[in-house]
Design a protein around this motif. Structure first.
Motif: not given
Length: 447
Positions: A44, A49, A72
């Motif tokens: 992230d 992501t 992810s």
């Protein structure tokens, strides 16, 4: 507390003195746990992501559940290796392999590892190779190596994988390096790796043979001066033409011959009549291109012409070039850039000027030029290896002393083939020549 302090001190000492042992005993476990625990937050933070799918958001609204978070890349495999971790990721829709490659440095810091590299395996699948320590500081080649014919393991890459010199995939190569850069050790590893194979080694060493003559028992032909080098190269051109005549005679092309049986190079010939492949090692190529008189200029032009002809036509005849030198630039005269264009494999150790690095990588991998000129003088053997695809790697060959290389060549001296076209250039190895003797053309002698 005393036991904990002793264990921590022992682990720190092991990590300092024997990083490979530390990695295999302790480091690999800690790194695996660290990657698994931090994976979601690191992806992230690195922008790897994607937002959740719309149907997931709609399903969450209908059921009254909390909206799902960003997704992810999915971990397909996490495998420990002897130098690090191998992480294979399945990319989400909308992601690209370049996204992962652009964040390798941030992944290295986030996972507290020494190095991170990535490459695309296939569409949507990326392999991230992470190293736990500096594998190039003390090079240790793995016990299991892929030793196929004409495929020689010569060095270790910074990601822990083995760097191979595959002559059938990359026929001709250029190796540059200043004095004390590790170029000679790289060359010794190459000769030692070729010694057990069914291949004829041909050497041109204009330093009176001091680099290659100790290994002469494994060489089918050797020249130590420019005059002998010219005769040797022209004999190789003649040998190349004879090989093409053999291929032509064995083709027998007709509608009844399957495609797979039509010979276009030596590797398509039957094994019983296939000529032995030849690897030509040229040390200090600049000595062949320099001249100080009209006669030497004519000799130089003939030498460069022969080298260019071998580079252009030698692959199908099983003749491969390995050009080495401290300096390689356009000021060496006409034909040099034409020769450079045929040398697909490029390896540059520490060089003294940016021009040599540009001659090595300027036309295939401009990013590698900066890496080549930044190699520190104290890390001898460190080099940048690239090819025509534009990719490049940092490599380092294991230290091989001259004594070790001589022992390997003497052990496999019985494998030295006799090439009739080069018989006059076979070095005499029955006795050590005196300091006044020149290693010029000689009659073939038994090793």
């Amino acid at each position: 507390m005393v036991a904990v302090v002793v264990v921590v001190a022992a682990a720190g000492l092991l990590r300092w003195r024997r990083p490979a042992w530390y990695w295999l005993s302790i480091g690999v476990t800690l790194a695996t746990v660290r990657v698994l625990v931090r994976y979601a937050s690191v992806m992230d933070a690195c922008g790897l992501t994607v937002p959740p799918a719309r149907w997931r958001l709609a399903l969450a609204r209908m059921t009254g559940r909390e909206a799902p978070g960003p997704r992810s890349p999915r971990i397909l495999r996490l495998r420990p290796t002897r130098t690090g971790l191998l992480l294979r990721l399945k990319l989400r829709p909308g992601q690209d392999a370049f996204d992962v490659a652009a964040t390798t440095d941030r992944l290295r810091h986030s996972f507290s590892l020494y190095g991170v590299t990535s490459r695309e395996i296939r569409s949507g699948v990326v392999e991230v190779r992470m190293t736990g320590y500096d594998v190039l500081k003390r090079v240790q080649m793995p016990a299991r190596l892929d030793t196929r014919p004409m495929r020689i393991p010569v060095a270790l890459r910074e990601d822990g994988s083995v760097h191979y010199r595959d002559y059938r995939a990359v026929p001709h190569g250029l190796t540059l390096g200043a004095t004390e850069s590790g170029k000679s050790v790289y060359q010794r590893n190459l000769v030692a790796g070729l010694a057990p194979h069914h291949v004829a080694l041909v050497g041109i060493d204009c330093k009176q043979g001091v680099e290659l003559f100790p290994l002469a028992r494994r060489f089918s032909a050797l020249a130590d001066n420019a005059d002998t080098a010219l005769e040797l190269l022209e004999a190789l051109v003649t040998h190349m033409e004879e090989v093409y005549q053999l291929i032509r005679a064995e083709q027998r092309i007709s509608v009844a011959v399957p495609d797979a049986e039509i010979a276009a190079d030596v590797w398509a010939l039957p094994e019983d009549i296939r000529p032995v492949p030849v690897v030509v090692l040229v040390d200090e190529v600049a000595e062949l291109a320099l001249y100080a008189s009209k006669d030497e200029e004519k000799r130089r032009d003939r030498i460069i012409t022969a080298l260019v002809r071998i580079a252009q036509l030698g692959r199908a005849a099983g003749i491969y070039l390995e050009i080495c030198g401290q300096r390689f630039g356009s000021e060496l005269g006409k034909g040099i850039t034409m020769l450079r264009a045929q040398l697909t494999g490029r390896t540059a150790h520490r060089v003294n000027d940016e021009t040599s690095a540009n001659m090595a990588f300027g036309d295939i991998a401009p990013d590698a030029v900066l890496a080549a000129i930044q190699i520190p003088a104290e890390t001898r053997g460190l080099a940048i290896a690239g090819d025509s695809t534009g990719g490049w790697h940092r490599i380092r060959a294991p230290h091989t002393s001259l004594r070790e290389a001589v022992n390997i060549c003497n052990k496999h001296a019985h494998r030295t083939p006799v090439v009739p076209a080069l018989a006059a250039f076979r070095p005499i190895t029955a006795a050590v020549p005196s300091a006044r003797d020149r290693l010029s053309k000689t009659a073939p002698a038994s090793a």
